[in-house]
Structures are given as structure tokens and as C-alpha cells.
Design a protein around this motif. Structure first.
Motif, PDB file in Angstrom:
ATOM      1  N   ARG A 177       3.326   6.776  -4.903  1.00  0.00           N
ATOM      2  CA  ARG A 177       3.225   7.074  -6.334  1.00  0.00           C
ATOM      3  C   ARG A 177       2.067   8.035  -6.615  1.00  0.00           C
ATOM      4  O   ARG A 177       2.208   9.005  -7.365  1.00  0.00           O
ATOM      5  CB  ARG A 177       3.030   5.784  -7.122  1.00  0.00           C
ATOM      6  N   ALA A 178       0.917   7.773  -6.007  1.00  0.00           N
ATOM      7  CA  ALA A 178      -0.253   8.628  -6.226  1.00  0.00           C
ATOM      8  C   ALA A 178       0.019  10.060  -5.771  1.00  0.00           C
ATOM      9  O   ALA A 178      -0.311  11.014  -6.478  1.00  0.00           O
ATOM     10  CB  ALA A 178      -1.463   8.059  -5.491  1.00  0.00           C
ATOM     11  N   MET A 186       0.819  -1.184   0.000  1.00  0.00           N
ATOM     12  CA  MET A 186       0.000   0.000   0.000  1.00  0.00           C
ATOM     13  C   MET A 186       0.871   1.259   0.000  1.00  0.00           C
ATOM     14  O   MET A 186       0.544   2.238  -0.660  1.00  0.00           O
ATOM     15  CB  MET A 186      -0.928   0.014   1.214  1.00  0.00           C
ATOM     16  N   GLN A 210      12.606   3.975  -6.931  1.00  0.00           N
ATOM     17  CA  GLN A 210      11.729   3.058  -7.669  1.00  0.00           C
ATOM     18  C   GLN A 210      11.406   1.818  -6.841  1.00  0.00           C
ATOM     19  O   GLN A 210      10.286   1.314  -6.888  1.00  0.00           O
ATOM     20  CB  GLN A 210      12.377   2.681  -8.998  1.00  0.00           C
ATOM     21  N   GLN A 239       9.715  10.704 -10.856  1.00  0.00           N
ATOM     22  CA  GLN A 239      10.475   9.883  -9.914  1.00  0.00           C
ATOM     23  C   GLN A 239      11.867  10.468  -9.711  1.00  0.00           C
ATOM     24  O   GLN A 239      12.358  10.538  -8.584  1.00  0.00           O
ATOM     25  CB  GLN A 239      10.575   8.443 -10.416  1.00  0.00           C
ATOM     26  N   GLU A 282       8.464   2.696  -4.564  1.00  0.00           N
ATOM     27  CA  GLU A 282       7.158   2.694  -5.238  1.00  0.00           C
ATOM     28  C   GLU A 282       6.710   1.283  -5.600  1.00  0.00           C
ATOM     29  O   GLU A 282       5.522   1.004  -5.623  1.00  0.00           O
ATOM     30  CB  GLU A 282       7.200   3.560  -6.506  1.00  0.00           C
ATOM     31  N   GLN A 283       7.652   0.408  -5.883  1.00  0.00           N
ATOM     32  CA  GLN A 283       7.311  -0.965  -6.263  1.00  0.00           C
ATOM     33  C   GLN A 283       7.071  -1.854  -5.045  1.00  0.00           C
ATOM     34  O   GLN A 283       6.696  -3.014  -5.190  1.00  0.00           O
ATOM     35  CB  GLN A 283       8.427  -1.551  -7.123  1.00  0.00           C
ATOM     36  N   GLY A 284       7.271  -1.319  -3.858  1.00  0.00           N
ATOM     37  CA  GLY A 284       7.043  -2.086  -2.637  1.00  0.00           C
ATOM     38  C   GLY A 284       8.123  -3.099  -2.337  1.00  0.00           C
ATOM     39  O   GLY A 284       7.930  -3.992  -1.513  1.00  0.00           O
ATOM     40  N   GLY A 288       3.775   1.920  -1.381  1.00  0.00           N
ATOM     41  CA  GLY A 288       4.262   2.259  -2.712  1.00  0.00           C
ATOM     42  C   GLY A 288       3.203   2.890  -3.594  1.00  0.00           C
ATOM     43  O   GLY A 288       3.467   3.862  -4.312  1.00  0.00           O
ATOM     44  N   LYS A 289       2.001   2.352  -3.532  1.00  0.00           N
ATOM     45  CA  LYS A 289       0.903   2.900  -4.342  1.00  0.00           C
ATOM     46  C   LYS A 289       0.545   4.313  -3.905  1.00  0.00           C
ATOM     47  O   LYS A 289       0.288   5.183  -4.728  1.00  0.00           O
ATOM     48  CB  LYS A 289      -0.325   1.995  -4.252  1.00  0.00           C
ATOM     49  N   ARG A 290       0.524   4.539  -2.604  1.00  0.00           N
ATOM     50  CA  ARG A 290       0.186   5.875  -2.109  1.00  0.00           C
ATOM     51  C   ARG A 290       1.313   6.865  -2.385  1.00  0.00           C
ATOM     52  O   ARG A 290       1.055   8.030  -2.708  1.00  0.00           O
ATOM     53  CB  ARG A 290      -0.159   5.817  -0.634  1.00  0.00           C
TER      54      ARG A 290
END
Length: 78
Positions: free
Chosen positions: A7-8, A1, A32, A17, A35-37, A3-5
Motif C-alpha cells: 500500500r505504501a 507487513m 484489496q 488500487q 493490501e489487507q493481508g 500489505g502495508k508495504r
């Protein structure tokens, strides 16, 4: 979660980036991975991301329920 947040929030603030990585003085590949977790930042770096992107650290970490239990709105405007 996280990484997704991350990125958003980055995209909502129109950061690339590379620009965000440069701003916090880390390698692009390291960013990176966040963001990719695949990796997670230190606490100090987490705070830097939150400050730069103007979002709460708890939101980046996906602690919406905790924030709501404190009566804090989790409606982060992206």
C-alpha cells in the motif's frame, strides 16, 4: 507487513488500487485482499508489483535484516 508495504509503495507512486489491479490484470477485490493481508500473490505477481512500483521484492516481503546482512541499503525511497 506485506500489505502495508504494498500500500505504501502504491500510494507513493500515485497509483490507485484499481489502476494497479488493472496493470497486473487482476480483479480489484483480489488486489484489496493483498493490501489487507488476507491473501498473498504468486511469486510471478510479486515480481510484477515490485517492478511496477520500483521496489525490491525483499523489501515488500519485509526482509530488511536479510538485505542488510548482504550490505544492501533498505532505504526504499517512497
Amino acid at each position: 507487513m506485506f500489505g502495508k508495504r504494498l500500500r505504501a509503495a502504491r500510494m507513493a507512486r500515485k497509483y490507485t488500487q484499481q489502476r494497479l489491479a488493472d496493470t497486473v490484470n487482476i480483479a480489484l477485490r483480489t488486489y484489496q485482499h493483498y493490501e489487507q493481508g488476507e491473501r498473498f500473490p504468486s511469486f510471478a505477481l510479486l515480481v510484477q508489483f515490485a517492478d511496477i512500483l520500483n521496489v525490491p521484492t525483499d523489501w515488500l516481503l519485509g526482509r530488511d535484516e536479510y538485505l542488510e546482512s548482504l550490505g544492501v541499503s533498505v532505504d526504499v525511497s517512497l
